[in-house]
Design a protein around this motif. Structure first.
Motif, short mmCIF file in Angstrom:
data_model
loop_
_atom_site.label_atom_id
_atom_site.label_comp_id
_atom_site.label_asym_id
_atom_site.label_seq_id
_atom_site.Cartn_x
_atom_site.Cartn_y
_atom_site.Cartn_z
N GLU A 26 3.93 7.18 6.29
CA GLU A 26 3.40 5.84 6.05
C GLU A 26 4.35 4.80 6.64
N ARG A 83 -5.28 11.08 -0.19
CA ARG A 83 -6.18 9.99 -0.60
C ARG A 83 -6.09 9.88 -2.12
N LEU A 130 -4.64 -0.91 6.35
CA LEU A 130 -4.36 -0.37 5.02
C LEU A 130 -4.86 1.07 4.90
N VAL A 131 -6.04 1.34 5.45
CA VAL A 131 -6.56 2.71 5.43
C VAL A 131 -5.66 3.62 6.26
N GLU A 149 -4.55 4.39 -4.69
CA GLU A 149 -4.60 3.73 -3.39
C GLU A 149 -6.02 3.31 -3.04
N VAL A 150 -6.98 4.20 -3.29
CA VAL A 150 -8.38 3.88 -3.01
C VAL A 150 -8.84 2.72 -3.90
N MET A 196 0.84 -1.20 0.00
CA MET A 196 0.00 0.00 0.00
C MET A 196 0.88 1.25 0.00
N MET A 197 1.93 1.24 0.79
CA MET A 197 2.81 2.40 0.89
C MET A 197 3.48 2.70 -0.45
N MET A 235 -2.58 4.34 4.23
CA MET A 235 -2.90 5.23 3.11
C MET A 235 -3.05 6.67 3.59
N LEU A 263 -7.55 -0.46 -2.41
CA LEU A 263 -8.33 -0.80 -1.22
C LEU A 263 -9.69 -1.37 -1.58
N ASP A 270 2.11 3.98 -4.87
CA ASP A 270 2.22 5.28 -5.56
C ASP A 270 3.67 5.64 -5.88
N THR A 310 -2.70 -2.78 -10.65
CA THR A 310 -3.36 -2.67 -9.35
C THR A 310 -4.23 -3.89 -9.05
#
Length: 129
Positions: free
Chosen positions: A27, A98, A88-89, A102-103, A16-17, A92, A106, A20, A64
């Motif tokens: 993070e 946001r 995870l949230v 990433e969204v 997750m980190m 993020m 998730l 991007d 993704t």
């Protein structure tokens, strides 16, 4: 929690980190905090960085849907999935951003795990009122 399950959660958080293409120190700090919670000790000083670079070198993070599938398959137990969705949230949002990618990740994971309600509840905590 068993070490293997805890390590799978940490791997998911690292993905997750870095989804991007940025290693954000906030993070990173959140992952270290969760590592301590899961393992009862702090990670070795360079563990998260080394693990991040290994994941970046070994896995294609451009797709993704593939990343979400790998994360979803790595964590089987329902309670671990709930904890991981929440974590995870937290990772993020640690950098106060946001990002769509990433969204999207998730949401794909939550769909595979059937944790959409938990995801939505956690995301609502970060909506500005």
């Amino acid at each position: 929690m068993r070490k293997k399950r805890a390590d799978s959660i940490i791997d998911a958080l690292i993905k997750m980190m870095i989804i991007d293409d940025h290693l954000d120190p906030r993070e990173h700090a959140k992952i270290s905090e969760i590592y301590f919670y899961l393992h009862g000790k702090h990670p070795d000083p360079y563990y998260i960085e080394e693990k991040s670079f290994k994941i970046m070198n070994d896995q294609d993070l451009d797709d993704t849907s593939e990343v979400s599938r790998v994360i979803a398959e790595s964590i089987k137990k329902g309670s671990s999935r709930t904890l991981t969705t929440i974590s995870l949230v937290e990772v993020m949002m640690a950098d106060k951003k946001r990002l769509d990618r990433e969204v999207e990740l998730l949401e794909m994971i939550a769909d595979l795990w059937d944790t959409q309600d938990i995801l939505e509840e956690e995301l609502q905590k970060y909506v500005k009122s």
